[in-house]
Design a protein around this motif. Structure first.
Motif, mmCIF file in Angstrom:
data_model
loop_
_atom_site.group_PDB
_atom_site.id
_atom_site.type_symbol
_atom_site.label_atom_id
_atom_site.label_comp_id
_atom_site.label_asym_id
_atom_site.label_seq_id
_atom_site.Cartn_x
_atom_site.Cartn_y
_atom_site.Cartn_z
ATOM 1 N N THR A 82 14.743 -45.935 -32.284
ATOM 2 C CA THR A 82 14.019 -45.609 -33.510
ATOM 3 C C THR A 82 13.582 -44.154 -33.516
ATOM 4 O O THR A 82 13.724 -43.452 -34.528
ATOM 5 C CB THR A 82 12.800 -46.538 -33.678
ATOM 6 N N VAL A 83 13.096 -43.672 -32.384
ATOM 7 C CA VAL A 83 12.671 -42.270 -32.281
ATOM 8 C C VAL A 83 13.860 -41.333 -32.507
ATOM 9 O O VAL A 83 13.775 -40.356 -33.254
ATOM 10 C CB VAL A 83 12.001 -42.002 -30.907
ATOM 11 N N VAL A 84 14.988 -41.643 -31.879
ATOM 12 C CA VAL A 84 16.182 -40.808 -32.035
ATOM 13 C C VAL A 84 16.654 -40.804 -33.486
ATOM 14 O O VAL A 84 16.944 -39.747 -34.056
ATOM 15 C CB VAL A 84 17.315 -41.280 -31.095
ATOM 16 N N LEU A 85 16.729 -41.979 -34.106
ATOM 17 C CA LEU A 85 17.171 -42.057 -35.504
ATOM 18 C C LEU A 85 16.210 -41.317 -36.431
ATOM 19 O O LEU A 85 16.645 -40.631 -37.370
ATOM 20 C CB LEU A 85 17.309 -43.517 -35.939
ATOM 21 N N ASP A 86 14.920 -41.433 -36.168
ATOM 22 C CA ASP A 86 13.936 -40.721 -36.973
ATOM 23 C C ASP A 86 14.144 -39.215 -36.865
ATOM 24 O O ASP A 86 14.112 -38.505 -37.865
ATOM 25 C CB ASP A 86 12.524 -41.111 -36.544
ATOM 26 N N ARG A 87 14.370 -38.731 -35.656
ATOM 27 C CA ARG A 87 14.610 -37.288 -35.462
ATOM 28 C C ARG A 87 15.883 -36.836 -36.179
ATOM 29 O O ARG A 87 15.928 -35.753 -36.760
ATOM 30 C CB ARG A 87 14.713 -36.957 -33.987
ATOM 31 N N LEU A 88 16.915 -37.659 -36.098
ATOM 32 C CA LEU A 88 18.190 -37.286 -36.709
ATOM 33 C C LEU A 88 18.135 -37.252 -38.236
ATOM 34 O O LEU A 88 18.750 -36.394 -38.866
ATOM 35 C CB LEU A 88 19.293 -38.264 -36.282
ATOM 36 N N TYR A 89 17.420 -38.195 -38.831
ATOM 37 C CA TYR A 89 17.520 -38.374 -40.271
ATOM 38 C C TYR A 89 16.244 -38.105 -41.053
ATOM 39 O O TYR A 89 16.257 -38.180 -42.279
ATOM 40 C CB TYR A 89 18.011 -39.797 -40.580
ATOM 41 N N SER A 90 15.158 -37.770 -40.408
ATOM 42 C CA SER A 90 13.900 -37.584 -41.139
ATOM 43 C C SER A 90 13.977 -36.443 -42.143
ATOM 44 O O SER A 90 13.335 -36.486 -43.184
ATOM 45 C CB SER A 90 12.733 -37.367 -40.173
ATOM 46 N N GLY A 91 14.770 -35.431 -41.869
ATOM 47 C CA GLY A 91 14.879 -34.310 -42.796
ATOM 48 C C GLY A 91 16.115 -34.360 -43.676
ATOM 49 O O GLY A 91 16.391 -33.411 -44.417
ATOM 50 N N ALA A 92 16.856 -35.435 -43.615
ATOM 51 C CA ALA A 92 18.109 -35.519 -44.382
ATOM 52 C C ALA A 92 17.830 -35.567 -45.879
ATOM 53 O O ALA A 92 16.967 -36.302 -46.339
ATOM 54 C CB ALA A 92 18.894 -36.757 -43.956
ATOM 55 N N ARG A 93 18.542 -34.756 -46.602
ATOM 56 C CA ARG A 93 18.414 -34.699 -48.057
ATOM 57 C C ARG A 93 19.794 -34.511 -48.673
ATOM 58 O O ARG A 93 20.709 -34.034 -48.018
ATOM 59 C CB ARG A 93 17.538 -33.513 -48.492
ATOM 60 N N GLY A 94 19.892 -34.826 -49.924
ATOM 61 C CA GLY A 94 21.129 -34.549 -50.654
ATOM 62 C C GLY A 94 22.088 -35.723 -50.650
ATOM 63 O O GLY A 94 21.800 -36.788 -50.110
ATOM 64 N N PRO A 95 23.258 -35.486 -51.251
ATOM 65 C CA PRO A 95 24.244 -36.570 -51.375
ATOM 66 C C PRO A 95 24.864 -36.927 -50.025
ATOM 67 O O PRO A 95 24.950 -36.115 -49.121
ATOM 68 C CB PRO A 95 25.300 -35.984 -52.318
ATOM 69 N N VAL A 96 25.283 -38.171 -49.930
ATOM 70 C CA VAL A 96 25.946 -38.666 -48.728
ATOM 71 C C VAL A 96 27.431 -38.350 -48.845
ATOM 72 O O VAL A 96 28.036 -38.613 -49.885
ATOM 73 C CB VAL A 96 25.729 -40.190 -48.584
ATOM 74 N N PRO A 97 28.042 -37.776 -47.803
ATOM 75 C CA PRO A 97 29.471 -37.474 -47.867
ATOM 76 C C PRO A 97 30.290 -38.742 -48.078
ATOM 77 O O PRO A 97 29.919 -39.812 -47.585
ATOM 78 C CB PRO A 97 29.768 -36.863 -46.488
ATOM 79 N N PRO A 98 31.404 -38.647 -48.811
ATOM 80 C CA PRO A 98 32.259 -39.821 -49.030
ATOM 81 C C PRO A 98 32.676 -40.457 -47.706
ATOM 82 O O PRO A 98 32.979 -39.771 -46.737
ATOM 83 C CB PRO A 98 33.480 -39.240 -49.753
ATOM 84 N N GLY A 99 32.653 -41.766 -47.687
ATOM 85 C CA GLY A 99 33.019 -42.507 -46.491
ATOM 86 C C GLY A 99 31.864 -42.723 -45.519
ATOM 87 O O GLY A 99 32.007 -43.409 -44.530
ATOM 88 N N ARG A 100 30.708 -42.139 -45.788
ATOM 89 C CA ARG A 100 29.548 -42.273 -44.903
ATOM 90 C C ARG A 100 28.431 -43.095 -45.540
ATOM 91 O O ARG A 100 27.348 -43.197 -44.991
ATOM 92 C CB ARG A 100 29.005 -40.887 -44.522
ATOM 93 N N GLU A 101 28.701 -43.669 -46.709
ATOM 94 C CA GLU A 101 27.690 -44.454 -47.392
ATOM 95 C C GLU A 101 27.418 -45.735 -46.622
ATOM 96 O O GLU A 101 28.301 -46.285 -45.990
ATOM 97 C CB GLU A 101 28.155 -44.848 -48.810
ATOM 98 N N CYS A 102 26.199 -46.196 -46.694
ATOM 99 C CA CYS A 102 25.852 -47.486 -46.096
ATOM 100 C C CYS A 102 26.248 -48.591 -47.057
ATOM 101 O O CYS A 102 26.165 -48.440 -48.276
ATOM 102 C CB CYS A 102 24.347 -47.565 -45.821
ATOM 103 N N MET A 103 26.656 -49.684 -46.506
ATOM 104 C CA MET A 103 26.994 -50.847 -47.305
ATOM 105 C C MET A 103 25.725 -51.449 -47.891
ATOM 106 O O MET A 103 24.702 -51.499 -47.215
ATOM 107 C CB MET A 103 27.644 -51.866 -46.360
ATOM 108 N N THR A 104 25.800 -51.890 -49.128
ATOM 109 C CA THR A 104 24.646 -52.574 -49.701
ATOM 110 C C THR A 104 24.632 -54.013 -49.197
ATOM 111 O O THR A 104 25.644 -54.529 -48.710
ATOM 112 C CB THR A 104 24.710 -52.590 -51.242
ATOM 113 N N LEU A 105 23.492 -54.668 -49.346
ATOM 114 C CA LEU A 105 23.392 -56.062 -48.943
ATOM 115 C C LEU A 105 24.383 -56.913 -49.733
ATOM 116 O O LEU A 105 25.043 -57.787 -49.173
ATOM 117 C CB LEU A 105 21.961 -56.577 -49.131
ATOM 118 N N ARG A 106 24.529 -56.634 -50.999
ATOM 119 C CA ARG A 106 25.475 -57.391 -51.838
ATOM 120 C C ARG A 106 26.910 -57.211 -51.333
ATOM 121 O O ARG A 106 27.680 -58.172 -51.265
ATOM 122 C CB ARG A 106 25.358 -56.954 -53.290
#
Length: 122
Positions: A82-106
């Motif tokens: 959790t600490v590592v993921l928070d450090r990696l993504y806490s400042g992430a902004r902007g659009p997600v590059p194609p192919g890197r989107e997370c799958m929705t629950l649906r």
């Protein structure tokens, strides 16, 4: 992360759920899937089966395999992740590059429901 105690791992192998679970994790679209195996694999009465599964998860299926001695180790590992993921993504902004989107629950539910009829053998 897919968490399994050594007993759960052995039971899922014996009941043939193991193959389907791996298949669904691969189809989920989540990169870097981890299997967290909780407990002493070496001391289990089916140690060879558990060890073989751990090796196959990494070498054949391409999953990251983490092993902990018990619930305390598992909680510590989750905290560190959790600490590592928070450090990696806490400042992430902007659009997600194609192919890197997370799958929705649906989307995931659609994959799971369409895969339920498959018979996967490992």
């Amino acid at each position: 992360a897919e968490r399994k105690s050594v007993d759960d791992l052995i039971d899922s192998i014996k009941s043939n759920r193991y193959g389907m679970q791996k298949h669904l994790l691969k189809k989920s679209g989540v990169p870097n899937v981890m299997y967290l195996i909780e407990g002493d694999v070496d001391a289990h009465n089916n140690a060879q089966t558990a060890k073989t599964a751990c090796v196959r998860l990494k070498a054949v299926d391409g999953f990251t395999v983490l092993r902990t001695s018990g619930i305390s180790g598992t909680l510590s590992t989750y905290k560190s992740l959790t600490v590592v993921l928070d450090r990696l993504y806490s400042g992430a902004r902007g659009p997600v590059p194609p192919g890197r989107e997370c799958m929705t629950l649906r989307d995931l539910e659609g994959v799971v429901s369409s895969e339920r009829t498959l018979a996967v053998r490992d």
